[in-house]
Design a protein around this motif. Structure first.
Motif, PDB file in Angstrom:
ATOM      1  N   TYR A 253     -70.842 -68.031  15.534  1.00  0.00           N
ATOM      2  CA  TYR A 253     -72.151 -67.975  16.194  1.00  0.00           C
ATOM      3  C   TYR A 253     -72.106 -67.004  17.365  1.00  0.00           C
ATOM      4  O   TYR A 253     -72.934 -66.108  17.489  1.00  0.00           O
ATOM      5  N   THR A 254     -71.105 -67.158  18.244  1.00  0.00           N
ATOM      6  CA  THR A 254     -71.061 -66.374  19.472  1.00  0.00           C
ATOM      7  C   THR A 254     -70.777 -64.901  19.194  1.00  0.00           C
ATOM      8  O   THR A 254     -71.229 -64.029  19.936  1.00  0.00           O
ATOM      9  N   ALA A 255     -70.028 -64.623  18.098  1.00  0.00           N
ATOM     10  CA  ALA A 255     -69.675 -63.236  17.791  1.00  0.00           C
ATOM     11  C   ALA A 255     -70.921 -62.366  17.647  1.00  0.00           C
ATOM     12  O   ALA A 255     -70.922 -61.208  18.081  1.00  0.00           O
ATOM     13  N   ALA A 256     -71.993 -62.925  17.075  1.00  0.00           N
ATOM     14  CA  ALA A 256     -73.214 -62.145  16.906  1.00  0.00           C
ATOM     15  C   ALA A 256     -73.765 -61.713  18.264  1.00  0.00           C
ATOM     16  O   ALA A 256     -74.225 -60.581  18.427  1.00  0.00           O
ATOM     17  N   PHE A 257     -73.687 -62.616  19.247  1.00  0.00           N
ATOM     18  CA  PHE A 257     -74.207 -62.295  20.574  1.00  0.00           C
ATOM     19  C   PHE A 257     -73.275 -61.336  21.308  1.00  0.00           C
ATOM     20  O   PHE A 257     -73.727 -60.472  22.051  1.00  0.00           O
ATOM     21  N   VAL A 258     -71.954 -61.502  21.089  1.00  0.00           N
ATOM     22  CA  VAL A 258     -70.993 -60.566  21.671  1.00  0.00           C
ATOM     23  C   VAL A 258     -71.272 -59.157  21.153  1.00  0.00           C
ATOM     24  O   VAL A 258     -71.279 -58.187  21.911  1.00  0.00           O
ATOM     25  N   CYS A 259     -71.520 -59.049  19.844  1.00  0.00           N
ATOM     26  CA  CYS A 259     -71.819 -57.752  19.222  1.00  0.00           C
ATOM     27  C   CYS A 259     -73.025 -57.112  19.901  1.00  0.00           C
ATOM     28  O   CYS A 259     -72.988 -55.937  20.261  1.00  0.00           O
ATOM     29  N   GLU A 260     -74.073 -57.890  20.120  1.00  0.00           N
ATOM     30  CA  GLU A 260     -75.271 -57.345  20.758  1.00  0.00           C
ATOM     31  C   GLU A 260     -74.991 -56.911  22.189  1.00  0.00           C
ATOM     32  O   GLU A 260     -75.481 -55.870  22.642  1.00  0.00           O
ATOM     33  N   ALA A 261     -74.177 -57.718  22.917  1.00  0.00           N
ATOM     34  CA  ALA A 261     -73.856 -57.374  24.314  1.00  0.00           C
ATOM     35  C   ALA A 261     -73.096 -56.053  24.368  1.00  0.00           C
ATOM     36  O   ALA A 261     -73.391 -55.181  25.187  1.00  0.00           O
ATOM     37  N   LEU A 262     -72.113 -55.900  23.456  1.00  0.00           N
ATOM     38  CA  LEU A 262     -71.327 -54.663  23.450  1.00  0.00           C
ATOM     39  C   LEU A 262     -72.199 -53.475  23.078  1.00  0.00           C
ATOM     40  O   LEU A 262     -72.077 -52.387  23.641  1.00  0.00           O
ATOM     41  N   ARG A 263     -73.099 -53.699  22.104  1.00  0.00           N
ATOM     42  CA  ARG A 263     -73.967 -52.608  21.686  1.00  0.00           C
ATOM     43  C   ARG A 263     -74.871 -52.171  22.839  1.00  0.00           C
ATOM     44  O   ARG A 263     -75.112 -50.983  23.045  1.00  0.00           O
ATOM     45  N   SER A 264     -75.372 -53.157  23.609  1.00  0.00           N
ATOM     46  CA  SER A 264     -76.220 -52.789  24.744  1.00  0.00           C
ATOM     47  C   SER A 264     -75.403 -52.014  25.777  1.00  0.00           C
ATOM     48  O   SER A 264     -75.922 -51.111  26.442  1.00  0.00           O
ATOM     49  N   GLY A 265     -74.108 -52.358  25.892  1.00  0.00           N
ATOM     50  CA  GLY A 265     -73.239 -51.610  26.797  1.00  0.00           C
ATOM     51  C   GLY A 265     -73.097 -50.166  26.353  1.00  0.00           C
ATOM     52  O   GLY A 265     -73.176 -49.236  27.161  1.00  0.00           O
ATOM     53  N   ILE A 266     -72.903 -49.963  25.037  1.00  0.00           N
ATOM     54  CA  ILE A 266     -72.752 -48.602  24.514  1.00  0.00           C
ATOM     55  C   ILE A 266     -74.046 -47.820  24.703  1.00  0.00           C
ATOM     56  O   ILE A 266     -74.039 -46.645  25.076  1.00  0.00           O
ATOM     57  N   ASN A 267     -75.185 -48.515  24.484  1.00  0.00           N
ATOM     58  CA  ASN A 267     -76.467 -47.835  24.654  1.00  0.00           C
ATOM     59  C   ASN A 267     -76.723 -47.434  26.097  1.00  0.00           C
ATOM     60  O   ASN A 267     -77.536 -46.550  26.363  1.00  0.00           O
ATOM     61  N   ALA A 268     -76.039 -48.122  27.034  1.00  0.00           N
ATOM     62  CA  ALA A 268     -76.287 -47.824  28.447  1.00  0.00           C
ATOM     63  C   ALA A 268     -75.533 -46.573  28.908  1.00  0.00           C
ATOM     64  O   ALA A 268     -75.761 -46.094  30.004  1.00  0.00           O
ATOM     65  N   VAL A 269     -74.609 -46.054  28.059  1.00  0.00           N
ATOM     66  CA  VAL A 269     -73.858 -44.861  28.453  1.00  0.00           C
ATOM     67  C   VAL A 269     -74.760 -43.638  28.306  1.00  0.00           C
ATOM     68  O   VAL A 269     -75.301 -43.396  27.225  1.00  0.00           O
TER      69      VAL A 269
END
Lengths: 228, 285
Positions: free
Chosen positions: A108-124
Protein backbone atom coordinates in the motif's frame (compact mmCIF):
# COMPACT_ATOMS: atom_id res chain seq x y z
CA UNK A 1 -7.02 2.62 35.12
CA UNK A 2 -5.12 0.56 37.73
CA UNK A 3 -5.51 -2.32 35.36
CA UNK A 4 -3.71 -0.32 32.65
CA UNK A 5 -0.79 0.74 34.84
CA UNK A 6 -0.29 -2.60 36.57
CA UNK A 7 -0.09 -4.15 33.10
CA UNK A 8 1.91 -1.37 31.53
CA UNK A 9 4.41 -3.86 30.09
CA UNK A 10 1.59 -5.00 27.77
CA UNK A 11 1.21 -1.42 26.52
CA UNK A 12 4.93 -1.14 25.87
CA UNK A 13 4.99 -4.52 24.16
CA UNK A 14 2.08 -3.43 21.95
CA UNK A 15 3.88 -0.27 20.91
CA UNK A 16 6.99 -2.36 20.29
CA UNK A 17 4.98 -4.39 17.82
CA UNK A 18 3.60 -1.20 16.25
CA UNK A 19 7.15 0.11 15.85
CA UNK A 20 8.24 -3.26 14.44
CA UNK A 21 5.49 -3.15 11.80
CA UNK A 22 6.41 0.48 11.08
CA UNK A 23 10.14 -0.19 10.70
CA UNK A 24 9.84 -3.31 8.54
CA UNK A 25 7.15 -1.99 6.23
CA UNK A 26 8.76 1.46 6.19
CA UNK A 27 11.99 0.07 4.77
CA UNK A 28 10.23 -2.36 2.44
CA UNK A 29 7.90 0.35 1.12
CA UNK A 30 10.83 2.69 0.48
CA UNK A 31 12.63 0.00 -1.52
CA UNK A 32 9.56 -1.07 -3.50
CA UNK A 33 8.47 2.54 -3.99
CA UNK A 34 11.89 3.48 -5.35
CA UNK A 35 11.71 0.59 -7.81
CA UNK A 36 8.22 1.70 -8.87
CA UNK A 37 9.35 5.31 -9.25
CA UNK A 38 12.30 4.21 -11.39
CA UNK A 39 9.92 2.23 -13.62
CA UNK A 40 7.46 5.12 -13.69
CA UNK A 41 9.89 7.81 -14.84
CA UNK A 42 12.10 5.48 -16.88
CA UNK A 43 12.25 5.47 -20.67
CA UNK A 44 10.57 2.05 -21.13
CA UNK A 45 6.93 2.90 -21.72
CA UNK A 46 5.56 -0.58 -20.90
CA UNK A 47 7.13 -0.49 -17.44
CA UNK A 48 6.10 3.14 -16.93
CA UNK A 49 2.49 2.23 -17.73
CA UNK A 50 2.59 -0.85 -15.50
CA UNK A 51 3.91 1.19 -12.57
CA UNK A 52 1.35 3.91 -13.24
CA UNK A 53 -1.43 1.32 -13.24
CA UNK A 54 -0.20 -0.14 -9.95
CA UNK A 55 -0.08 3.30 -8.32
CA UNK A 56 -3.56 4.27 -9.51
CA UNK A 57 -5.11 0.99 -8.38
CA UNK A 58 -3.43 0.87 -4.97
CA UNK A 59 -3.93 4.54 -4.15
CA UNK A 60 -7.67 4.21 -4.68
CA UNK A 61 -8.03 0.96 -2.74
CA UNK A 62 -8.75 1.10 0.99
CA UNK A 63 -5.87 -0.34 3.02
CA UNK A 64 -8.39 -2.62 4.72
CA UNK A 65 -9.20 -4.27 1.37
CA UNK A 66 -5.49 -4.97 0.83
CA UNK A 67 -5.43 -6.60 4.25
CA UNK A 68 -8.47 -8.65 3.27
CA UNK A 69 -6.68 -9.76 0.11
CA UNK A 70 -3.65 -10.80 2.15
CA UNK A 71 -5.41 -12.40 5.11
CA UNK A 72 -8.63 -13.75 3.63
CA UNK A 73 -8.41 -14.03 -0.18
CA UNK A 74 -4.85 -15.29 -0.69
CA UNK A 75 -5.26 -18.32 1.62
CA UNK A 76 -8.01 -19.46 -0.81
CA UNK A 77 -5.32 -19.50 -3.49
CA UNK A 78 -3.06 -21.53 -1.24
CA UNK A 79 -0.82 -18.59 -0.28
CA UNK A 80 -0.76 -18.48 3.52
CA UNK A 81 2.76 -17.16 4.21
CA UNK A 82 3.09 -20.05 6.65
CA UNK A 83 6.56 -20.84 5.32
CA UNK A 84 8.00 -17.70 6.94
CA UNK A 85 7.42 -19.26 10.36
CA UNK A 86 10.34 -21.58 9.67
CA UNK A 87 12.63 -18.58 9.42
CA UNK A 88 13.87 -17.20 12.70
CA UNK A 89 16.10 -14.17 13.09
CA UNK A 90 18.05 -14.76 16.29
CA UNK A 91 15.54 -15.42 19.05
CA UNK A 92 12.79 -13.43 17.31
CA UNK A 93 10.22 -15.68 15.70
CA UNK A 94 8.52 -14.44 12.58
CA UNK A 95 4.78 -15.03 12.57
CA UNK A 96 2.79 -15.30 9.38
CA UNK A 97 0.37 -12.68 10.75
CA UNK A 98 3.18 -10.19 11.21
CA UNK A 99 4.66 -11.03 7.83
CA UNK A 100 1.47 -10.59 5.82
CA UNK A 101 0.61 -7.37 7.66
CA UNK A 102 4.01 -6.06 6.61
CA UNK A 103 3.38 -7.17 3.03
CA UNK A 104 -0.01 -5.42 2.96
CA UNK A 105 1.37 -2.21 4.49
CA UNK A 106 4.40 -2.20 2.18
CA UNK A 107 2.38 -2.81 -0.98
CA UNK A 108 0.00 0.00 0.00
CA UNK A 109 2.63 2.52 1.10
CA UNK A 110 4.92 1.84 -1.88
CA UNK A 111 2.40 3.49 -4.21
CA UNK A 112 2.54 6.68 -2.14
CA UNK A 113 6.34 6.52 -1.88
CA UNK A 114 6.47 6.29 -5.69
CA UNK A 115 4.33 9.42 -6.01
CA UNK A 116 6.45 11.31 -3.44
CA UNK A 117 9.66 10.45 -5.29
CA UNK A 118 8.12 11.37 -8.62
CA UNK A 119 7.07 14.76 -7.24
CA UNK A 120 10.66 15.21 -6.06
CA UNK A 121 11.99 14.49 -9.55
CA UNK A 122 9.44 16.87 -11.06
CA UNK A 123 10.65 19.60 -8.71
CA UNK A 124 14.16 19.54 -10.25
CA UNK A 125 14.46 22.50 -12.63
CA UNK A 126 15.20 21.43 -16.23
CA UNK A 127 18.06 23.93 -16.39
CA UNK A 128 20.01 21.95 -13.78
CA UNK A 129 20.06 18.82 -15.94
CA UNK A 130 20.76 20.83 -19.08
CA UNK A 131 23.69 22.58 -17.42
CA UNK A 132 25.02 19.22 -16.24
CA UNK A 133 24.83 17.85 -19.79
CA UNK A 134 26.38 21.04 -21.16
CA UNK A 135 29.47 20.66 -19.00
CA UNK A 136 29.85 17.19 -20.49
CA UNK A 137 28.70 14.90 -17.67
CA UNK A 138 27.63 11.46 -18.89
CA UNK A 139 24.20 10.06 -17.99
CA UNK A 140 25.35 8.48 -14.72
CA UNK A 141 27.13 11.69 -13.78
CA UNK A 142 24.05 13.81 -14.47
CA UNK A 143 22.01 11.43 -12.35
CA UNK A 144 24.29 10.86 -9.37
CA UNK A 145 25.87 14.32 -9.18
CA UNK A 146 23.00 16.62 -10.05
CA UNK A 147 19.48 15.34 -10.58
CA UNK A 148 19.05 12.68 -7.88
CA UNK A 149 20.58 14.71 -5.01
CA UNK A 150 18.18 17.55 -5.83
CA UNK A 151 15.23 15.21 -6.32
CA UNK A 152 15.79 13.33 -3.07
CA UNK A 153 16.00 16.57 -1.10
CA UNK A 154 12.77 17.81 -2.64
CA UNK A 155 11.14 14.47 -1.86
CA UNK A 156 11.92 14.51 1.87
CA UNK A 157 8.77 16.36 3.06
CA UNK A 158 6.27 14.27 1.07
CA UNK A 159 8.16 11.07 1.98
CA UNK A 160 7.95 12.02 5.65
CA UNK A 161 4.20 12.50 5.48
CA UNK A 162 3.88 9.14 3.70
CA UNK A 163 5.85 7.46 6.48
CA UNK A 164 3.78 9.22 9.16
CA UNK A 165 0.64 7.91 7.47
CA UNK A 166 2.23 4.44 7.51
CA UNK A 167 2.92 4.69 11.25
CA UNK A 168 -0.78 5.37 11.81
CA UNK A 169 -1.85 2.76 9.26
CA UNK A 170 -0.09 -0.02 11.19
CA UNK A 171 -3.17 0.11 13.43
CA UNK A 172 -5.19 -1.63 10.71
CA UNK A 173 -3.23 -4.80 11.50
CA UNK A 174 -5.23 -4.82 14.77
CA UNK A 175 -8.25 -6.10 12.82
CA UNK A 176 -6.19 -9.02 11.48
CA UNK A 177 -4.88 -10.75 14.56
CA UNK A 178 -1.89 -8.68 15.65
CA UNK A 179 -1.74 -7.41 19.20
CA UNK A 180 -0.22 -4.04 18.38
CA UNK A 181 -1.24 -0.79 20.09
CA UNK A 182 -4.78 -0.40 18.66
CA UNK A 183 -5.71 -4.01 19.41
CA UNK A 184 -4.23 -3.70 22.89
CA UNK A 185 -6.32 -0.61 23.54
CA UNK A 186 -9.42 -2.54 22.51
CA UNK A 187 -8.37 -5.29 24.92
CA UNK A 188 -8.05 -2.85 27.84
CA UNK A 189 -11.28 -0.96 27.10
CA UNK A 190 -13.14 -4.26 27.07
CA UNK A 191 -11.76 -5.10 30.50
CA UNK A 192 -12.03 -1.94 32.54
CA UNK A 193 -14.21 1.12 32.88
CA UNK A 194 -12.08 4.24 32.40
CA UNK A 195 -12.12 4.13 28.61
CA UNK A 196 -11.19 7.78 28.09
CA UNK A 197 -7.92 7.55 30.00
CA UNK A 198 -6.97 4.32 28.24
CA UNK A 199 -7.65 5.95 24.87
CA UNK A 200 -5.59 9.00 25.82
CA UNK A 201 -2.66 6.84 26.93
CA UNK A 202 -2.55 4.98 23.63
CA UNK A 203 -3.26 8.11 21.59
CA UNK A 204 -0.31 9.88 23.22
CA UNK A 205 1.86 6.94 22.21
CA UNK A 206 0.89 7.47 18.57
CA UNK A 207 1.33 11.24 18.88
CA UNK A 208 4.87 10.62 20.16
CA UNK A 209 5.71 8.34 17.23
CA UNK A 210 4.35 10.88 14.73
CA UNK A 211 6.16 13.79 16.38
CA UNK A 212 9.48 11.91 16.39
CA UNK A 213 9.18 11.11 12.68
CA UNK A 214 8.27 14.70 11.78
CA UNK A 215 11.06 16.06 13.98
CA UNK A 216 13.51 13.79 12.18
CA UNK A 217 12.26 14.86 8.76
CA UNK A 218 12.42 18.52 9.82
CA UNK A 219 16.06 18.09 10.82
CA UNK A 220 16.85 16.35 7.55
CA UNK A 221 15.08 19.04 5.60
CA UNK A 222 16.99 21.82 7.30
CA UNK A 223 20.30 20.02 6.92
CA UNK A 224 19.71 19.35 3.24
CA UNK A 225 18.12 22.67 2.38
CA UNK A 226 19.30 23.86 -1.03
CA UNK A 227 19.22 27.32 -2.47
CA UNK A 228 16.93 27.44 -5.50
CA UNK B 1 8.77 9.87 -23.53
CA UNK B 2 9.73 13.46 -24.14
CA UNK B 3 13.20 14.57 -23.22
CA UNK B 4 12.71 15.79 -19.69
CA UNK B 5 14.94 16.51 -16.76
CA UNK B 6 16.10 12.90 -16.58
CA UNK B 7 17.00 11.92 -20.11
CA UNK B 8 18.46 13.48 -23.19
CA UNK B 9 16.70 12.81 -26.48
CA UNK B 10 17.67 9.23 -27.37
CA UNK B 11 19.96 8.54 -30.29
CA UNK B 12 19.50 5.58 -32.71
CA UNK B 13 21.44 3.12 -30.55
CA UNK B 14 19.49 4.10 -27.45
CA UNK B 15 16.22 3.79 -29.36
CA UNK B 16 17.18 0.25 -30.35
CA UNK B 17 18.11 -0.59 -26.77
CA UNK B 18 14.83 0.83 -25.48
CA UNK B 19 13.00 -1.36 -27.96
CA UNK B 20 14.70 -4.39 -26.44
CA UNK B 21 13.81 -3.23 -22.92
CA UNK B 22 10.22 -2.64 -24.00
CA UNK B 23 9.99 -6.19 -25.31
CA UNK B 24 11.49 -7.60 -22.12
CA UNK B 25 9.26 -5.39 -19.98
CA UNK B 26 6.16 -6.48 -21.89
CA UNK B 27 7.19 -10.12 -21.41
CA UNK B 28 7.63 -9.51 -17.68
CA UNK B 29 4.23 -7.84 -17.29
CA UNK B 30 2.51 -10.54 -19.35
CA UNK B 31 4.33 -13.21 -17.34
CA UNK B 32 3.09 -11.80 -14.04
CA UNK B 33 -0.46 -11.53 -15.42
CA UNK B 34 -0.30 -15.09 -16.74
CA UNK B 35 0.94 -16.35 -13.38
CA UNK B 36 -2.00 -14.69 -11.58
CA UNK B 37 -4.56 -16.01 -14.07
CA UNK B 38 -3.05 -19.50 -13.98
CA UNK B 39 -3.11 -19.53 -10.18
CA UNK B 40 -6.77 -18.46 -10.17
CA UNK B 41 -7.59 -21.14 -12.77
CA UNK B 42 -5.58 -23.80 -10.97
CA UNK B 43 -7.54 -23.22 -7.75
CA UNK B 44 -10.85 -23.27 -9.61
CA UNK B 45 -11.59 -19.62 -8.94
CA UNK B 46 -13.26 -19.07 -12.29
CA UNK B 47 -16.15 -21.40 -11.40
CA UNK B 48 -19.47 -19.73 -12.16
CA UNK B 49 -20.77 -20.71 -8.70
CA UNK B 50 -18.27 -18.33 -7.08
CA UNK B 51 -19.12 -15.38 -9.30
CA UNK B 52 -22.86 -15.98 -9.32
CA UNK B 53 -23.76 -13.60 -6.43
CA UNK B 54 -22.37 -10.67 -8.41
CA UNK B 55 -24.78 -11.22 -11.30
CA UNK B 56 -27.76 -12.12 -9.12
CA UNK B 57 -30.07 -9.07 -8.94
CA UNK B 58 -30.84 -9.34 -5.20
CA UNK B 59 -27.15 -9.47 -4.29
CA UNK B 60 -26.25 -6.70 -6.70
CA UNK B 61 -28.94 -4.61 -5.07
CA UNK B 62 -27.54 -5.42 -1.62
CA UNK B 63 -24.04 -4.43 -2.74
CA UNK B 64 -25.21 -1.09 -4.07
CA UNK B 65 -27.95 -0.19 -1.56
CA UNK B 66 -26.66 -1.67 1.71
CA UNK B 67 -23.04 -1.39 0.69
CA UNK B 68 -22.08 1.44 -1.61
CA UNK B 69 -24.91 3.76 -0.57
CA UNK B 70 -24.13 3.34 3.15
CA UNK B 71 -20.42 3.88 2.45
CA UNK B 72 -21.15 7.05 0.47
CA UNK B 73 -23.54 8.25 3.18
CA UNK B 74 -20.96 7.79 5.91
CA UNK B 75 -18.27 9.50 3.86
CA UNK B 76 -20.55 12.40 2.88
CA UNK B 77 -21.84 12.94 6.42
CA UNK B 78 -18.37 12.89 7.91
CA UNK B 79 -17.03 15.31 5.29
CA UNK B 80 -20.00 17.61 5.89
CA UNK B 81 -19.34 17.68 9.63
CA UNK B 82 -15.60 17.79 9.03
CA UNK B 83 -15.95 20.99 6.99
CA UNK B 84 -17.71 22.60 9.97
CA UNK B 85 -15.10 21.33 12.45
CA UNK B 86 -12.31 22.26 10.05
CA UNK B 87 -13.54 25.83 9.58
CA UNK B 88 -13.85 26.32 13.36
CA UNK B 89 -10.42 24.85 14.12
CA UNK B 90 -8.79 26.51 11.12
CA UNK B 91 -10.03 29.95 12.11
CA UNK B 92 -9.08 29.14 15.70
CA UNK B 93 -5.52 28.42 14.56
CA UNK B 94 -5.42 31.78 12.77
CA UNK B 95 -6.74 33.66 15.80
CA UNK B 96 -4.69 36.46 17.28
CA UNK B 97 -5.58 35.31 20.78
CA UNK B 98 -3.18 32.84 22.28
CA UNK B 99 -5.85 31.13 24.38
CA UNK B 100 -7.78 30.28 21.19
CA UNK B 101 -4.84 29.55 18.94
CA UNK B 102 -2.99 27.08 21.15
CA UNK B 103 -5.92 24.81 22.05
CA UNK B 104 -6.93 24.74 18.37
CA UNK B 105 -3.36 23.85 17.44
CA UNK B 106 -3.27 21.09 20.07
CA UNK B 107 -6.61 19.61 18.97
CA UNK B 108 -5.59 19.62 15.30
CA UNK B 109 -2.21 18.01 16.03
CA UNK B 110 -3.83 15.38 18.27
CA UNK B 111 -6.48 14.24 15.80
CA UNK B 112 -4.06 14.30 12.89
CA UNK B 113 -1.69 11.98 14.74
CA UNK B 114 -4.18 9.48 16.18
CA UNK B 115 -5.07 6.57 13.88
CA UNK B 116 -8.71 6.56 12.77
CA UNK B 117 -9.10 2.93 13.77
CA UNK B 118 -7.95 3.68 17.34
CA UNK B 119 -10.62 6.38 17.55
CA UNK B 120 -13.23 4.02 16.15
CA UNK B 121 -12.37 1.29 18.66
CA UNK B 122 -12.52 3.80 21.51
CA UNK B 123 -15.81 5.36 20.41
CA UNK B 124 -17.36 1.97 19.81
CA UNK B 125 -16.38 0.31 23.07
CA UNK B 126 -16.94 3.45 25.17
CA UNK B 127 -20.17 4.76 23.67
CA UNK B 128 -21.20 2.55 20.78
CA UNK B 129 -22.23 -0.81 22.23
CA UNK B 130 -25.36 -1.67 24.12
CA UNK B 131 -28.93 -0.50 23.84
CA UNK B 132 -28.26 3.16 24.52
CA UNK B 133 -25.07 3.04 22.43
CA UNK B 134 -24.76 5.15 19.31
CA UNK B 135 -23.95 2.12 17.18
CA UNK B 136 -21.04 1.46 14.81
CA UNK B 137 -22.42 3.68 12.02
CA UNK B 138 -22.07 6.87 14.06
CA UNK B 139 -18.77 5.76 15.54
CA UNK B 140 -17.35 5.66 12.01
CA UNK B 141 -18.88 9.03 11.12
CA UNK B 142 -17.64 10.73 14.31
CA UNK B 143 -14.11 9.29 14.09
CA UNK B 144 -13.83 10.36 10.44
CA UNK B 145 -15.28 13.79 11.27
CA UNK B 146 -12.55 14.49 13.81
CA UNK B 147 -9.73 13.18 11.63
CA UNK B 148 -10.84 14.92 8.44
CA UNK B 149 -11.80 18.05 10.38
CA UNK B 150 -8.24 18.33 11.66
CA UNK B 151 -6.86 17.84 8.15
CA UNK B 152 -9.28 20.37 6.67
CA UNK B 153 -8.36 22.88 9.40
CA UNK B 154 -4.79 22.76 8.14
CA UNK B 155 -5.97 23.11 4.54
CA UNK B 156 -8.17 26.07 5.48
CA UNK B 157 -5.32 27.78 7.29
CA UNK B 158 -3.10 27.35 4.24
CA UNK B 159 -5.95 28.56 2.02
CA UNK B 160 -6.51 31.73 4.03
CA UNK B 161 -2.77 32.42 4.15
CA UNK B 162 -2.61 31.93 0.37
CA UNK B 163 -5.01 34.82 -0.23
CA UNK B 164 -2.83 37.77 -1.29
CA UNK B 165 -2.06 40.13 1.53
CA UNK B 166 -3.37 43.11 -0.40
CA UNK B 167 -6.89 41.73 -0.09
CA UNK B 168 -7.03 41.93 3.70
CA UNK B 169 -5.09 45.21 3.70
CA UNK B 170 -7.62 46.74 1.31
CA UNK B 171 -10.47 45.44 3.46
CA UNK B 172 -8.95 46.92 6.61
CA UNK B 173 -8.38 50.18 4.73
CA UNK B 174 -12.09 50.23 3.88
CA UNK B 175 -12.75 50.14 7.60
CA UNK B 176 -13.90 46.53 7.96
CA UNK B 177 -13.55 44.80 11.29
CA UNK B 178 -11.54 41.63 11.83
CA UNK B 179 -14.56 39.34 11.60
CA UNK B 180 -15.78 41.13 8.49
CA UNK B 181 -12.41 40.78 6.79
CA UNK B 182 -12.46 37.04 7.56
CA UNK B 183 -16.09 36.41 6.62
CA UNK B 184 -16.52 38.70 3.63
CA UNK B 185 -13.06 38.81 2.09
CA UNK B 186 -10.75 35.98 3.13
CA UNK B 187 -12.99 32.93 3.67
CA UNK B 188 -14.87 33.06 0.34
CA UNK B 189 -11.57 33.17 -1.53
CA UNK B 190 -9.98 30.53 0.67
CA UNK B 191 -12.90 28.13 0.19
CA UNK B 192 -12.46 28.46 -3.56
CA UNK B 193 -8.83 27.39 -3.20
CA UNK B 194 -9.82 24.63 -0.79
CA UNK B 195 -12.55 23.08 -2.92
CA UNK B 196 -10.30 20.58 -4.76
CA UNK B 197 -8.64 19.62 -1.45
CA UNK B 198 -12.04 19.06 0.15
CA UNK B 199 -13.05 16.77 -2.70
CA UNK B 200 -9.80 14.81 -2.56
CA UNK B 201 -10.33 14.53 1.19
CA UNK B 202 -13.61 12.83 0.26
CA UNK B 203 -11.53 10.08 -1.37
CA UNK B 204 -9.63 9.66 1.91
CA UNK B 205 -12.86 9.59 3.91
CA UNK B 206 -14.42 7.08 1.51
CA UNK B 207 -11.41 4.79 1.82
CA UNK B 208 -11.39 5.13 5.60
CA UNK B 209 -15.08 4.20 5.99
CA UNK B 210 -13.92 0.67 5.20
CA UNK B 211 -12.18 0.65 8.61
CA UNK B 212 -15.68 0.39 10.09
CA UNK B 213 -15.35 -3.28 9.13
CA UNK B 214 -13.39 -3.71 12.38
CA UNK B 215 -16.35 -2.61 14.53
CA UNK B 216 -19.05 -4.15 12.34
CA UNK B 217 -20.26 -0.94 10.72
CA UNK B 218 -22.28 -1.23 7.50
CA UNK B 219 -20.76 -0.43 4.13
CA UNK B 220 -19.21 -2.07 1.09
CA UNK B 221 -16.56 -4.00 3.00
CA UNK B 222 -19.16 -5.36 5.42
CA UNK B 223 -21.40 -6.56 2.57
CA UNK B 224 -18.34 -8.11 0.96
CA UNK B 225 -17.67 -10.02 4.17
CA UNK B 226 -21.25 -11.26 4.37
CA UNK B 227 -21.13 -12.44 0.77
CA UNK B 228 -17.85 -14.31 1.14
CA UNK B 229 -19.04 -15.69 4.45
CA UNK B 230 -21.99 -17.28 2.70
CA UNK B 231 -20.50 -18.33 -0.64
CA UNK B 232 -16.86 -18.90 0.36
CA UNK B 233 -15.80 -16.75 -2.61
CA UNK B 234 -13.26 -14.58 -0.77
CA UNK B 235 -11.17 -13.87 -3.87
CA UNK B 236 -14.10 -12.82 -6.03
CA UNK B 237 -15.78 -10.73 -3.34
CA UNK B 238 -12.54 -8.89 -2.56
CA UNK B 239 -12.01 -8.21 -6.28
CA UNK B 240 -15.51 -6.89 -6.90
CA UNK B 241 -15.62 -4.72 -3.77
CA UNK B 242 -12.16 -3.29 -4.50
CA UNK B 243 -13.16 -2.54 -8.08
CA UNK B 244 -16.20 -0.58 -6.87
CA UNK B 245 -14.06 1.42 -4.43
CA UNK B 246 -11.55 2.22 -7.16
CA UNK B 247 -14.20 3.31 -9.66
CA UNK B 248 -15.94 5.61 -7.17
CA UNK B 249 -12.62 7.11 -6.07
CA UNK B 250 -11.50 7.68 -9.65
CA UNK B 251 -14.79 9.46 -10.29
CA UNK B 252 -14.21 11.68 -7.24
CA UNK B 253 -10.63 12.41 -8.32
CA UNK B 254 -11.92 13.38 -11.74
CA UNK B 255 -14.45 15.76 -10.13
CA UNK B 256 -11.63 17.26 -8.01
CA UNK B 257 -9.53 17.89 -11.13
CA UNK B 258 -12.52 19.46 -12.84
CA UNK B 259 -13.21 21.69 -9.83
CA UNK B 260 -9.57 22.70 -9.75
CA UNK B 261 -9.69 23.77 -13.40
CA UNK B 262 -13.10 25.41 -13.05
CA UNK B 263 -12.62 27.33 -9.80
CA UNK B 264 -8.89 27.69 -9.26
CA UNK B 265 -7.35 27.54 -12.71
CA UNK B 266 -3.81 26.65 -13.66
CA UNK B 267 -2.50 29.52 -11.59
CA UNK B 268 -4.40 31.27 -8.86
CA UNK B 269 -7.17 33.45 -10.30
CA UNK B 270 -7.46 35.30 -7.03
CA UNK B 271 -5.84 38.59 -7.96
CA UNK B 272 -6.16 39.36 -11.66
CA UNK B 273 -6.16 43.10 -10.98
CA UNK B 274 -3.31 43.12 -8.52
CA UNK B 275 -0.91 41.14 -10.68
CA UNK B 276 -1.67 43.40 -13.64
CA UNK B 277 -0.61 46.38 -11.58
CA UNK B 278 2.42 44.72 -10.03
CA UNK B 279 3.70 42.10 -12.46
CA UNK B 280 5.82 39.62 -10.55
CA UNK B 281 4.84 41.34 -7.33
CA UNK B 282 5.00 39.73 -3.93
CA UNK B 283 2.82 36.66 -3.78
CA UNK B 284 2.68 34.68 -0.58
CA UNK B 285 3.65 31.08 -1.22
Amino acid sequence: MDDLFSNFDLVLKAFGLTLGLFAVSGIASLLLGTLLAAMRVGPVSVLAKAAGFYVTVVRNTPLLMIFIFMAVALPRLGITFKSVENISAGDVEVSSFFFRSCVALSLYTAAFVCEALRSGINAVPLGQAEAARAVGLPFTGVMTQVVLPLAIRAAVPPLASVQIALAKNTSVAAAFGIFEAAARMKFFTNRSASDELIFLTFAIGYVLIVEVVSLFSGLLERRWAVAR
Amino acid sequence: MSAGVLFDSPGPRTVARHRLYTALGALLVLGVLALVVWRLYDRGQFAYRLWEPFVTPSFVEAIFVDGLLKTLQMAALSILFAVVVGVLLGIGKLSEHRFVRWPSWAVVEFFRAVPVLLMMYFLFYAYGVGKEGIGPYWCVVIALTFYNGAVLAEILRAGVLAVPKGQSEAAYALGMRKSQVMNIVLLPQAVKIMLPSIISQCVVALKDTSLGFAIGAPGLTFIGKQIYGEFQNQVQAAMVVTAIYILVNLLLTWVATWAQRRYVGERSILDPGVSALHPGGARPA
